[in-house]
Design a protein around this motif. Structure first.
Motif, mmCIF file in Angstrom:
data_model
loop_
_atom_site.group_PDB
_atom_site.id
_atom_site.type_symbol
_atom_site.label_atom_id
_atom_site.label_comp_id
_atom_site.label_asym_id
_atom_site.label_seq_id
_atom_site.Cartn_x
_atom_site.Cartn_y
_atom_site.Cartn_z
ATOM 1 N N LEU A 25 0.841 -1.200 0.000
ATOM 2 C CA LEU A 25 0.000 0.000 0.000
ATOM 3 C C LEU A 25 0.879 1.254 0.000
ATOM 4 O O LEU A 25 0.648 2.185 -0.775
ATOM 5 C CB LEU A 25 -0.916 -0.006 1.225
ATOM 6 N N CYS A 29 1.357 4.304 -2.767
ATOM 7 C CA CYS A 29 1.231 5.732 -2.449
ATOM 8 C C CYS A 29 2.483 6.502 -2.844
ATOM 9 O O CYS A 29 2.389 7.603 -3.404
ATOM 10 C CB CYS A 29 0.946 5.917 -0.962
ATOM 11 N N GLU A 45 -7.904 4.002 -12.144
ATOM 12 C CA GLU A 45 -7.534 3.655 -10.780
ATOM 13 C C GLU A 45 -7.468 2.154 -10.538
ATOM 14 O O GLU A 45 -6.448 1.665 -10.052
ATOM 15 C CB GLU A 45 -8.471 4.345 -9.786
ATOM 16 N N LEU A 49 -3.942 0.073 -9.761
ATOM 17 C CA LEU A 49 -3.763 -0.661 -8.507
ATOM 18 C C LEU A 49 -3.364 -2.113 -8.744
ATOM 19 O O LEU A 49 -2.767 -2.738 -7.860
ATOM 20 C CB LEU A 49 -5.034 -0.590 -7.657
ATOM 21 N N GLN A 58 -7.267 -3.083 1.533
ATOM 22 C CA GLN A 58 -6.448 -1.935 1.136
ATOM 23 C C GLN A 58 -6.953 -1.348 -0.175
ATOM 24 O O GLN A 58 -7.092 -0.133 -0.309
ATOM 25 C CB GLN A 58 -4.983 -2.354 0.994
ATOM 26 N N ARG A 59 -7.220 -2.208 -1.128
ATOM 27 C CA ARG A 59 -7.708 -1.761 -2.437
ATOM 28 C C ARG A 59 -9.018 -0.986 -2.283
ATOM 29 O O ARG A 59 -9.180 0.094 -2.851
ATOM 30 C CB ARG A 59 -7.889 -2.982 -3.349
ATOM 31 N N VAL A 62 -8.437 2.449 -0.739
ATOM 32 C CA VAL A 62 -7.875 3.392 -1.712
ATOM 33 C C VAL A 62 -8.973 3.902 -2.636
ATOM 34 O O VAL A 62 -9.128 5.110 -2.829
ATOM 35 C CB VAL A 62 -6.731 2.748 -2.527
ATOM 36 N N ARG A 65 -11.264 6.221 -0.965
ATOM 37 C CA ARG A 65 -10.566 7.318 -0.285
ATOM 38 C C ARG A 65 -10.900 7.290 1.208
ATOM 39 O O ARG A 65 -11.174 8.301 1.838
ATOM 40 C CB ARG A 65 -10.890 8.682 -0.882
ATOM 41 N N TRP A 67 -9.434 7.236 4.276
ATOM 42 C CA TRP A 67 -8.120 7.552 4.845
ATOM 43 C C TRP A 67 -7.835 6.750 6.098
ATOM 44 O O TRP A 67 -6.754 6.180 6.244
ATOM 45 C CB TRP A 67 -8.000 9.048 5.119
ATOM 46 N N MET A 70 -7.117 3.152 5.335
ATOM 47 C CA MET A 70 -5.747 2.930 4.848
ATOM 48 C C MET A 70 -4.764 2.885 6.009
ATOM 49 O O MET A 70 -3.852 2.043 6.018
ATOM 50 C CB MET A 70 -5.355 4.010 3.841
ATOM 51 N N VAL A 80 0.256 7.985 2.632
ATOM 52 C CA VAL A 80 -1.156 8.110 2.263
ATOM 53 C C VAL A 80 -1.481 9.536 1.824
ATOM 54 O O VAL A 80 -2.304 9.756 0.946
ATOM 55 C CB VAL A 80 -2.059 7.646 3.435
ATOM 56 N N LEU A 83 -1.571 10.189 -1.865
ATOM 57 C CA LEU A 83 -2.847 9.902 -2.524
ATOM 58 C C LEU A 83 -3.825 11.041 -2.270
ATOM 59 O O LEU A 83 -4.564 11.439 -3.177
ATOM 60 C CB LEU A 83 -3.434 8.572 -2.043
#
Length: 134
Positions: A25, A29, A45, A49, A58-59, A62, A65, A67, A70, A80, A83
């Motif tokens: 991850l 980033c 996106e 990935l 994690q995917r 992301v 979004r 946060w 993540m 992070v 991103l």
């Protein structure tokens, strides 16, 4: 030691376990430091990935979004934030989202000295305090 902080609500330390969990991850980033990678990511996106061995959690974090998600999945806030910047979010906006509040309320809280200690201290300390009040 990081174990000393593990029972503080809302505390996610970036220690060796988080580092290992978030390795891919965080590499994703950090790739966003290059303009060509930011453009490629924003253009596709999910496809971008696929270059990284992210967990499904994690995917999803992301792409949504998320946060805080993540961070919980091993993301380092400084990585992070790459991103966040790529997606047009300020650090303040990301922090407010993670705190579950608006930017304005988050800013006012921080200007006012941050979160109050009440409810934000060690769970063990909270339990001892409740026991003493009984």
């Amino acid at each position: 030691k990081s174990e000393e902080y593990s029972d503080i609500p809302g505390t996610y330390l970036f220690e060796k376990h988080a580092c290992a969990k978030g390795y891919n991850l965080n590499n994703f980033c950090m790739s966003l430091m290059k303009d060509e990678n930011r453009k490629a990511f924003l253009a596709d996106e999910p496809g971008y990935l696929n270059k990284y061995k992210l967990t499904e959690a994690q995917r999803k974090a992301v792409l949504e979004r998320n946060w805080l998600g993540m961070i919980q999945e091993g993301g380092n806030i400084y990585y992070v934030s790459k991103l966040g910047a790529t997606s047009g979010f300020s650090f303040e906006a990301m922090a407010a989202s993670m705190a579950g509040t608006t930017r304005e309320n988050y800013r006012a809280m921080m200007i006012g000295g941050g979160r109050p200690i009440s409810g934000n201290r060690s769970k063990a300390e909270q339990a001892a305090s409740k026991k003493g009040n009984s």
